[in-house]
Design a protein around this motif. Sequence first.
Motif, PDB file in Angstrom:
ATOM      1  N   GLN A 244       0.795  -1.212   0.000  1.00 54.88           N
ATOM      2  CA  GLN A 244       0.000   0.000   0.000  1.00 54.88           C
ATOM      3  C   GLN A 244       0.833   1.269   0.000  1.00 54.88           C
ATOM      4  O   GLN A 244       0.294   2.363   0.041  1.00 54.88           O
ATOM      5  N   THR A 245       2.137   1.159  -0.048  1.00 57.34           N
ATOM      6  CA  THR A 245       3.011   2.334  -0.016  1.00 57.34           C
ATOM      7  C   THR A 245       3.105   2.944  -1.404  1.00 57.34           C
ATOM      8  O   THR A 245       4.132   2.848  -2.077  1.00 57.34           O
ATOM      9  N   LEU A 246       2.025   3.558  -1.852  1.00 58.80           N
ATOM     10  CA  LEU A 246       1.992   4.219  -3.152  1.00 58.80           C
ATOM     11  C   LEU A 246       2.293   5.704  -2.987  1.00 58.80           C
ATOM     12  O   LEU A 246       2.003   6.305  -1.952  1.00 58.80           O
ATOM     13  N   THR A 247       2.877   6.286  -4.005  1.00 54.40           N
ATOM     14  CA  THR A 247       3.140   7.721  -3.986  1.00 54.40           C
ATOM     15  C   THR A 247       1.841   8.471  -4.245  1.00 54.40           C
ATOM     16  O   THR A 247       0.886   7.901  -4.799  1.00 54.40           O
ATOM     17  N   PRO A 248       1.763   9.745  -3.877  1.00 56.16           N
ATOM     18  CA  PRO A 248       0.564  10.536  -4.157  1.00 56.16           C
ATOM     19  C   PRO A 248       0.197  10.535  -5.642  1.00 56.16           C
ATOM     20  O   PRO A 248      -0.978  10.518  -6.001  1.00 56.16           O
ATOM     21  N   GLU A 249       1.207  10.558  -6.490  1.00 51.08           N
ATOM     22  CA  GLU A 249       0.964  10.541  -7.938  1.00 51.08           C
ATOM     23  C   GLU A 249       0.333   9.221  -8.373  1.00 51.08           C
ATOM     24  O   GLU A 249      -0.590   9.202  -9.196  1.00 51.08           O
TER      25      GLU A 249
END
Length: 206
Positions: free
Chosen positions: A25-30
Amino acid sequence: MKTQPYALLCGLLIGLFFSLPLLAQTLTPEEIAKKAAAEKVKKLAYVKKYSWLAIEEMRRTGIPASIKLAQAIVESRSGTSHLATEANNHFGLKCGKEWTGKTMFRMDDDRDAYGFLIESCFQSYATIRESYMRHSDHLMNPAKMDRYGYLFALDVLDYRAWAEGLQKGGYSTNPIYAQILVQTIEELALHEFDLRALNEMNAGRN
């Protein structure tokens, strides 16, 4: 003493198992924004394809088109769920005692006497239109009047009250089901279809 290394290993494996979802779940805001935009495109494509069915059912039964579309989008993941693609079931309706048509079995939330998950029986339809009609029949079923009957006395344009009523009636076990429906309706401006259907209904009376 020999069990200590084994216990340590088990602890490490359990810790790793529960940490994997967090790592995923560690996705960037983009990346999050891109994923949200793709989901919205999918939802809008669903609305474009099936809004006529929701309007048709609103004219037939009085169930708001916005509610119909929002539930279908949520329950079928915009028509991409296995139940939707293989059984034309866009509303997650289970078989129940009265269903005598075709069925599909898959894991959901039903459990046996020992608390273990077992396969649930879902209704299967020949067409998506039948799914929309069965959903209406489900809400209008005289045997479910105590759960959904009062909804039909609500303002047909009050989608918030309808969403809250569906949650109170137990349509979903999700504690924020009404909130999800309202958010879906407002994100996609689905209430505009309620106005369109209502205008068509009024025009037909004149």
